[in-house]
Design a protein around this motif. Structure first.
Motif, mmCIF file in Angstrom:
data_model
loop_
_atom_site.group_PDB
_atom_site.id
_atom_site.type_symbol
_atom_site.label_atom_id
_atom_site.label_comp_id
_atom_site.label_asym_id
_atom_site.label_seq_id
_atom_site.Cartn_x
_atom_site.Cartn_y
_atom_site.Cartn_z
ATOM 1 N N LYS A 1 -1.609 -3.786 -3.553
ATOM 2 C CA LYS A 1 -0.672 -2.688 -3.913
ATOM 3 C C LYS A 1 -0.968 -2.170 -6.033
ATOM 4 O O LYS A 1 -0.256 -1.511 -5.870
ATOM 5 C CB LYS A 1 0.382 -3.943 -4.787
ATOM 6 N N THR B 1 7.334 -11.113 -2.512
ATOM 7 C CA THR B 1 8.289 -10.444 -2.197
ATOM 8 C C THR B 1 8.677 -9.796 -3.443
ATOM 9 O O THR B 1 9.511 -8.340 -3.017
ATOM 10 C CB THR B 1 9.316 -11.653 -1.066
ATOM 11 N N GLU C 1 6.510 -7.086 -3.484
ATOM 12 C CA GLU C 1 6.681 -6.160 -2.585
ATOM 13 C C GLU C 1 8.201 -5.000 -3.177
ATOM 14 O O GLU C 1 8.710 -4.140 -3.617
ATOM 15 C CB GLU C 1 7.299 -6.182 -1.357
ATOM 16 N N PRO D 1 7.408 -1.207 -3.854
ATOM 17 C CA PRO D 1 7.504 -0.332 -2.546
ATOM 18 C C PRO D 1 5.921 0.185 -2.156
ATOM 19 O O PRO D 1 5.923 -0.292 -1.266
ATOM 20 C CB PRO D 1 8.518 0.216 -2.402
ATOM 21 N N ALA E 1 3.654 -0.094 0.901
ATOM 22 C CA ALA E 1 4.415 -0.903 2.213
ATOM 23 C C ALA E 1 3.467 -2.393 2.815
ATOM 24 O O ALA E 1 2.794 -1.979 3.559
ATOM 25 C CB ALA E 1 5.180 -0.624 2.275
ATOM 26 N N THR F 1 -0.881 -5.256 6.750
ATOM 27 C CA THR F 1 0.614 -5.646 5.783
ATOM 28 C C THR F 1 0.545 -7.765 5.393
ATOM 29 O O THR F 1 -0.913 -7.780 5.715
ATOM 30 C CB THR F 1 1.432 -5.874 6.853
#
Ligand SMILES: N[C@@H](CCC(=O)N[C@@H](CS)C(=O)NCC(=O)O)C(=O)O
Length: 219
Positions: A22, A67, A70, A74, A77, A158
């Motif tokens: 991220k 979670t 995220e 975002p 993703a 992912t």
């Protein structure tokens, strides 16, 4: 942001890899199992790692933590928005946490945690049984499900991939590698995802630790 725990835990390594993918700025506060550090305990009432802190917000459980990550960042993703892809991603995360990790834990706990950290004899028969009977079934399950793209969901990285490969690092630590002749897709897939800069350095660090303390898989 602070992540509390040890990267040797696949749950912790999942969070560390997710945060790195991220591009989140975080610090790892290294702790052992059931540490009594008050900050850790404030974030993890059951004493399980990983725990997490972002300012005055404290949280535990790897899936809860990713979670949150995220939601606050975002892009990119890592938990898809499309309903089916999203559901499949969470399913893979759950499979990792409830099938692969428990199988790995029987080996990791008895072959590493017991002798090295708890200074007690592990149940090596249980570890051997998990390697001989449980692990091949999981690999047989995964082998036909690894897509050509090399990613489990949406043909891109992912949470599904980040979660599934973590126990494989621990399989490696205990000398239970994937036989590429029997499970070629799994072997290639795991190697590729584990080589990512968000994951590889943690595994290297763990290997260096085992080398330093002279640990040889006890089987
Ligand atoms: N569902 C939790 C599981 C966390 C967990 O079980 N962590 C283990 C380390 S791999 C732990 O802290 N165990 C200590 C204990 O059971 O006392 C998550 O996803 O974070």
């Amino acid at each position: 942001m602070i992540v509390y725990g040890s990267s040797m835990s696949p749950y912790v390594r999942k969070v560390l890899a997710f945060a790195a993918e991220k591009g989140l700025d975080f610090e790892l506060k290294s702790l052992g199992l059931q540490a009594d550090d008050p900050d850790f305990r404030a974030a993890s009432p059951f004493g399980l790692m990983p725990a997490f802190r972002d300012g005055d917000f404290r949280l535990s459980d790897s899936t809860a933590i990713v979670t949150y990550m995220e939601a606050i960042k975002p892009d990119p993703a890592l938990i898809p928005a499309e309903p089916r892809a999203r559901a499949m991603t969470i399913w893979w995360d759950e499979i990792a946490d409830t099938k692969f990790v428990p199988c790995m834990a029987k080996m990791f706990f008895n072959r590493i945690v017991c002798p090295l950290f708890l200074k007690q004899e592990g149940d090596l028969a249980e570890a051997d049984r998990a390697e001989r009977e449980d692990l091949p079934k999981l690999l047989d399950f995964l082998e036909p499900r690894v897509p050509e793209s090399g990613y489990l969901v949406e043909d891109r990285l992912t949470l599904a991939d980040i979660a599934i490969v973590q126990p494989f690092a621990n399989f490696g630590h205990v000398g239970a590698g994937v036989d590429a002749a029997r499970h070629p897709r799994v072997a290639a897939y795991v190697a590729e995802i584990q080589a990512r800069p968000s994951i590889a350095p943690w595994i290297e660090r763990e290997r260096a630790f085992f080398a330093k303390v002279g640990y040889e898989p006890n089987r």
